[in-house]
Design an enzyme around this catalytic site. Structure first.
Site, PDB file in Angstrom:
ATOM      1  N   ASP A 172       3.246   4.526  -5.047  1.00  0.00           N
ATOM      2  CA  ASP A 172       3.283   3.551  -6.129  1.00  0.00           C
ATOM      3  C   ASP A 172       3.907   4.271  -7.330  1.00  0.00           C
ATOM      4  O   ASP A 172       3.944   5.512  -7.386  1.00  0.00           O
ATOM      5  CB  ASP A 172       1.887   3.003  -6.455  1.00  0.00           C
TER       6      ASP A 172
HETATM    7  C1  BGC Z   1       2.565  -1.580  -9.158  1.00  0.00           C
HETATM    8  C2  BGC Z   1       3.307  -1.894  -7.880  1.00  0.00           C
HETATM    9  C3  BGC Z   1       4.749  -2.172  -8.185  1.00  0.00           C
HETATM   10  C4  BGC Z   1       5.352  -0.967  -8.901  1.00  0.00           C
HETATM   11  C5  BGC Z   1       6.804  -1.121  -9.259  1.00  0.00           C
HETATM   12  C6  BGC Z   1       3.262  -0.498  -9.972  1.00  0.00           C
HETATM   13  O1  BGC Z   1       2.695  -0.389 -11.229  1.00  0.00           O
HETATM   14  O2  BGC Z   1       1.254  -1.176  -8.867  1.00  0.00           O
HETATM   15  O3  BGC Z   1       2.707  -2.981  -7.239  1.00  0.00           O
HETATM   16  O4  BGC Z   1       5.438  -2.479  -7.010  1.00  0.00           O
HETATM   17  O5  BGC Z   1       4.635  -0.765 -10.103  1.00  0.00           O
HETATM   18  O6  BGC Z   1       6.966  -2.065 -10.248  1.00  0.00           O
END
Ligand code: BGC
Length: 739
Positions: A266
């Site tokens: 993530d």
């Molecule tokens: C979120 C993800 C997301 C990623 C990219 C993170 O903060 O938890 O779900 O895909 O950001 O935007």
């Protein structure tokens, strides 16, 4: 003519047709060659530096390819509900392109409420096509974390509280996305069940709970759906961050489930140089999520899997074999997506995509209560009073990383005006002011939500407008601002915000027929439920949300949605009773917050039903404008398993669909088991008077619990019950059988 054939054609002219070798280009470039041969060939040609460059981000949403070899970059995009607008190279903010306004599909909780595998496939097909058209290789979704607490700010992005339901829907979604040559990246693996302190909380979960509740949907996505990518979650488990968690990624995902795809962190979830190398992570994304501004000027080369990794490889602390495993997985992703055997063009904002969005949104709307007032009838020339901010507020923007810029969004009020044009006056009163934000990551809705009236004035204006109304339609609920349905924050309670309970009570006290529509992505309390004529659960329905909702309210679509989570009476009725369960506690000598999943497997209806706790509306509940009769339930031994059959009949006046749900109860077990567990469902569409027979197959696995000591699924001999019904509380047939 394709690139391949152009080369062969040129070679043929030079050499004469007879002696043209079949392949005149490297194996990795030849899309007709076997996948693994292409990977090996590419790997053999790469330098150490080129390999390492592929294992971390080069921009906010891309990771490097190998320019020298013509291997393209991987482009990642949010999210689960539509294709995120293009962002600046290193920013969250949109870049201001004018050709990237997408089709906004309904939130995943809305898809879950359809209980329809075909619609999950349609959703995946359409969003995958949008991603491919926008030249994205990895779609960062779907999210399938379990609804452990109704307070989780991202409940709207997930598929409810039941692992079987989420597992059944994630498989066709993933297959649909990937049929476009786009990798679905299933997230957030695993136990990312809250937003509060999501990057600093260690989940303490016993193995039975892990395997029965928190893993099955991910396992289905990988082993049945064939997902090509998985995203690690921010939280810790077993004291290790999940983006490089050995047990989750190496032992379970890549070991037990044989996952051959790519693990992506993530954004900012990778936290350790050594574990990033050894514990199953393949691509590190978003470290120092503010990118260049948050770290050194060449921030990407400082990533855990950049320079520190290269140093480890050079001085022998990391092996090239380990690197080759990561790079093979990345190349596999490239050869499955932008360099796939069959190239795909995709399509964007097509009428078909908007029609699909409308259909899915409508089929997920849940009719919770109806005393006969719905479908909505307003006398010719009468007045329909619409009250509530959510009749007007655009909901596609906001909420965190699932924020979208859509080509258009039909709000409920607009759809009501269309539906009652020339028939009745539609008058709107706001009733309360909630969230007035209209800009998110520089995506602008263009609405003006400012209102200078006091709360008292807003309420009395709404009540006054009811005097000459034939009917009141309240459309309120939550929105995507902080502390509501929003990434990064959780809710404080399930009580409706902005004084809406008092407003609904005041509207009910007018004595006018009153329909309440709750638009939210998570459960809310409804203390006024007995004093209103009908209640409808709407969701964040995307571009076509207004049309979809009004289709159901007016009877154009007969409601068939079912709750994918329990609607409790009060937060305190739920399984989470202590701070150590949620949101976690600090313990002497421990760096991270510790959170104990003491409730074990008893979340959602497993908790309420087993303990006989009354709820507002049960899991699986949803009414129709027609009625259904379930009959002839039978269980028969068949080989190693059982065949369950029943008949469902539409006994009402209009066509409609019912979701028949099959639960299992184990009456004699050596461990505490929930009083019912969902193991099957079928959504059946029937004309008035029509009936259909249903067949379900049960295996021993469906009767099993996970035994931590033997690390195996165990079905204990004894009596079981098949419970067939139309919600977890509305059981119409109870058939015992013996194992
Ligand atoms: C979120 C993800 C997301 C990623 C990219 C993170 O903060 O938890 O779900 O895909 O950001 O935007």
């Amino acid at each position: 003519m394709k690139y391949n054939s152009l080369i062969s054609f040129g070679a043929a002219l030079l050499l004469g047709v007879a002696c043209v070798p079949k392949t005149t280009q490297p194996v990795y470039l030849d899309r007709s060659q076997p996948l693994e041969a292409r990977i090996q060939d590419a790997l053999d040609r790469m330098t150490l530096e080129e390999k390492v460059a592929m294992t971390h981000a080069q921009s906010k949403f891309s990771s490097a390819g190998v320019p020298r070899l013509g291997i393209p970059e991987l482009w990642h995009t949010d999210g689960p509900h539509g294709i995120r607008p293009e962002v600046l190279w290193d920013e969250w903010d949109q870049a201001g392109w004018t050709n990237d306004s997408c089709t906004a599909f309904p939130a995943l909780v809305n898809l879950a409420a359809t209980w329809d595998r075909n619609l999950a496939r349609l959703y995946g097909d359409c969003i995958g096509a949008e991603a491919r058209y926008r030249e994205k290789d990895i779609l960062l979704g779907p999210g399938i974390n379990m609804g452990r607490t109704p307070l989780n700010g991202r409940t709207f992005e997930y598929m409810g509280e039941d692992p079987y339901l989420a597992g059944q829907l994630v498989v066709p979604y993933v297959q649909g996305v990937q049929s476009n040559g786009v990798a679905a990246c299933v997230k957030h693996f695993a136990m990312n069940n809250q937003e509060i302190r999501r990057t600093a909380t260690n989940s303490i979960v016993d193995d039975r709970t892990l395997y029965e509740i928190y893993l099955p949907a991910f396992k289905a996505a990988v082993t049945e759906g064939g997902a090509w990518a998985v995203m690690g979650s921010y939280n810790l488990y077993n004291g290790q961050f999940n983006c490089h968690n050995k047990r989750l990624l190496c032992d379970i995902l890549k070991g037990e489930w044989g996952f051959d795809g790519v693990v992506i962190s993530d954004w900012g979830g990778c936290r350790d140089d050594d574990q990033a190398v050894t514990n199953g992570l393949d691509i590190e994304m978003g470290t120092w999520t503010n990118g260049l501004r948050g770290a050194a000027s060449d921030s990407y080369s400082h990533y855990h899997l950049a320079r520190p990794y290269l140093e480890r490889l050079r001085d022998g602390r990391a092996t090239e074999e380990g690197l080759n495993d990561k790079v093979s997985r990345i190349l596999r992703t490239v050869f499955r997506t932008s360099m796939a055997p069959e190239p795909h063009d995709g399509s964007f904002t097509s009428p078909e995509h908007f029609a699909a969005a409308r259909r899915i949104a409508a089929e997920g709307v849940v009719l919770l209560k109806n005393d006969g007032i719905l479908p909505l009838q307003v006398p010719q020339g009468g007045k329909l009073l619409v009250v509530g901010e959510n009749a007007y507020k655009m909901m596609v923007v906001g909420g965190g990383s699932s924020n979208l810029k859509t080509k258009y969004e039909v709000i409920p009020l607009e759809a009501l005006h269309e539906a009652f044009d020339g028939k009745a006056a539609v008058v709107w009163e706001r009733g309360y002011v909630g969230d007035t934000t209209t800009v998110y990551n520089k995506v602008v809705t263009g609405q003006n939500l400012r209102d200078s009236r006091s709360a008292e004035q807003l309420l009395s204006d709404a009540v006054a407008a009811a005097a000459d109304a034939s009917c009141i339609l309240f459309i309120g609920g939550l929105n995507k601002s902080a502390g509501q349905d929003n990434e990064g924050t959780d809710r404080a309670d399930i009580v409706l915000p902005y004084g809406q309970d008092a407003l609904v009570e005041a509207l009910a006290a007018t004595g006018k027929p009153l329909v309440v529509v709750n638009i939210s992505g998570s459960p809310v309390a409804m203390p006024w439920a007995s004093r209103v004529n009908a209640i409808v659960q709407g969701w964040y329905g995307g571009s076509e949300s207004g049309h979809a909702l009004v289709d159901v309210l007016t009877g154009k679509v007969n409601p068939s949605g079912k709750l994918p989570f329990t609607m409790p009476l009060a937060l305190s009725d739920g399984p989470i009773k202590t701070e150590r369960q949620y949101p976690g506690i600090q313990e002497e000598g421990k760096k991270w917050w510790q959170e104990y999943y003491d409730e074990g497997v008893f979340i959602g209806y497993r908790w309420y039903d087993t303990n006989g706790i009354a709820v507002q509306y049960p899991f699986g509940h949803g009414l129709s404008y027609t009625t259904f009769e379930l009959s002839d339930a039978r269980v028969k031994r068949s080989g190693d398993g059982w065949k369950v059959s029943a008949r469902i009949k539409n006994t009402g006046e209009v066509a409609g669909a019912e979701v028949v749900q099959l639960y299992i109860r184990d009456t004699e077990a050596s461990v505490a088991r929930p009083s019912k567990e969902l193991k099957g469902f079928e959504k059946v569409y029937l004309h008035p008077g029509e009936s259909r027979s249903l067949q379900f197959t049960l295996t021993r696995d469906d009767l099993s619990f996970f035994d931590a000591a033997s690390h195996a699924w165990v079905a204990e001999p004894g009596e079981f019950h098949v419970l067939l019904g139309c919600s977890s509380a509305d059981i119409r047939a109870d058939v015992p059988f013996t194992l």
